[in-house]
Design a protein around this motif. Structure first.
Motif, mmCIF file in Angstrom:
data_model
loop_
_atom_site.group_PDB
_atom_site.id
_atom_site.type_symbol
_atom_site.label_atom_id
_atom_site.label_comp_id
_atom_site.label_asym_id
_atom_site.label_seq_id
_atom_site.Cartn_x
_atom_site.Cartn_y
_atom_site.Cartn_z
ATOM 1 N N ASP A 13 30.248 -34.637 -1.908
ATOM 2 C CA ASP A 13 29.440 -33.945 -0.899
ATOM 3 C C ASP A 13 28.223 -33.299 -1.554
ATOM 4 N N TRP A 15 26.775 -34.215 -4.438
ATOM 5 C CA TRP A 15 25.871 -35.277 -4.882
ATOM 6 C C TRP A 15 25.046 -35.837 -3.729
ATOM 7 N N ASN A 16 25.604 -35.867 -2.535
ATOM 8 C CA ASN A 16 24.925 -36.481 -1.396
ATOM 9 C C ASN A 16 24.111 -35.498 -0.566
ATOM 10 N N THR A 18 21.191 -33.309 0.605
ATOM 11 C CA THR A 18 19.748 -33.250 0.368
ATOM 12 C C THR A 18 19.168 -31.869 0.642
ATOM 13 N N HIS A 58 18.125 -37.619 -6.344
ATOM 14 C CA HIS A 58 17.621 -37.793 -4.973
ATOM 15 C C HIS A 58 16.147 -38.215 -4.975
ATOM 16 N N THR A 65 23.388 -43.105 -1.342
ATOM 17 C CA THR A 65 24.599 -42.319 -1.163
ATOM 18 C C THR A 65 25.636 -42.673 -2.226
ATOM 19 N N ARG A 67 29.618 -42.714 -3.240
ATOM 20 C CA ARG A 67 30.928 -42.681 -2.592
ATOM 21 C C ARG A 67 32.010 -43.029 -3.606
ATOM 22 N N LEU A 85 26.940 -45.987 -6.177
ATOM 23 C CA LEU A 85 25.726 -45.507 -5.525
ATOM 24 C C LEU A 85 25.240 -46.640 -4.647
#
Length: 122
Positions: A13, A15-16, A18, A58, A65, A67, A85
């Motif tokens: 969460d 890492w993703n 923004t 980013h 994304t 996962r 990624l």
């Protein structure tokens, strides 16, 4: 599901995320204050270093994304898992495996990442 799965899902969460403020909240909830992340391409120490590292990813890979692709395997305060990624279209462009150490408070103390698949050099 093992005790480390929620922690690693929160890791992804972060890492993703923004939104910078929300990402810093996730980092604080997931990582020890003096935590360390290392892989062949990136490094970050402490909450500020980890945030700067994620922000740089980013910038380099907008709208991509991370996962988790395996269950989180762990024992005692050690864990491992694999990830990818993906592009906005869902294509996996980088795959890796991470190994972590969890502190006494249930936060990540250290993560060492290994890259299993990277794009060919252009």
């Amino acid at each position: 599901m093992n005790a480390h799965t929620d922690l690693i899902d929160r890791y992804f969460d972060a890492w993703n995320e923004t939104d910078g403020a929300r990402r810093r909240e996730l980092i604080a909830a997931t990582w020890a204050a003096d935590a360390d992340y290392r892989d062949p391409l990136l490094a970050g120490a402490g909450h500020d270093g980890i945030d700067a590292m994620i922000r740089a990813v980013h910038e380099r890979f907008p709208h991509h994304t991370f996962r988790r692709t395996t269950e989180v395997d762990g024992f005692a305060n050690r864990l491992r898992f694999s990830w990818e990624l993906t592009t906005p279209a869902g294509e996996a462009i980088v795959k890796g495996s991470d190994f972590g150490v969890v502190d006494a408070h249930g936060r990540l103390q250290a993560v060492t990442g290994f890259l299993d698949q990277v794009p060919a050099a252009a």
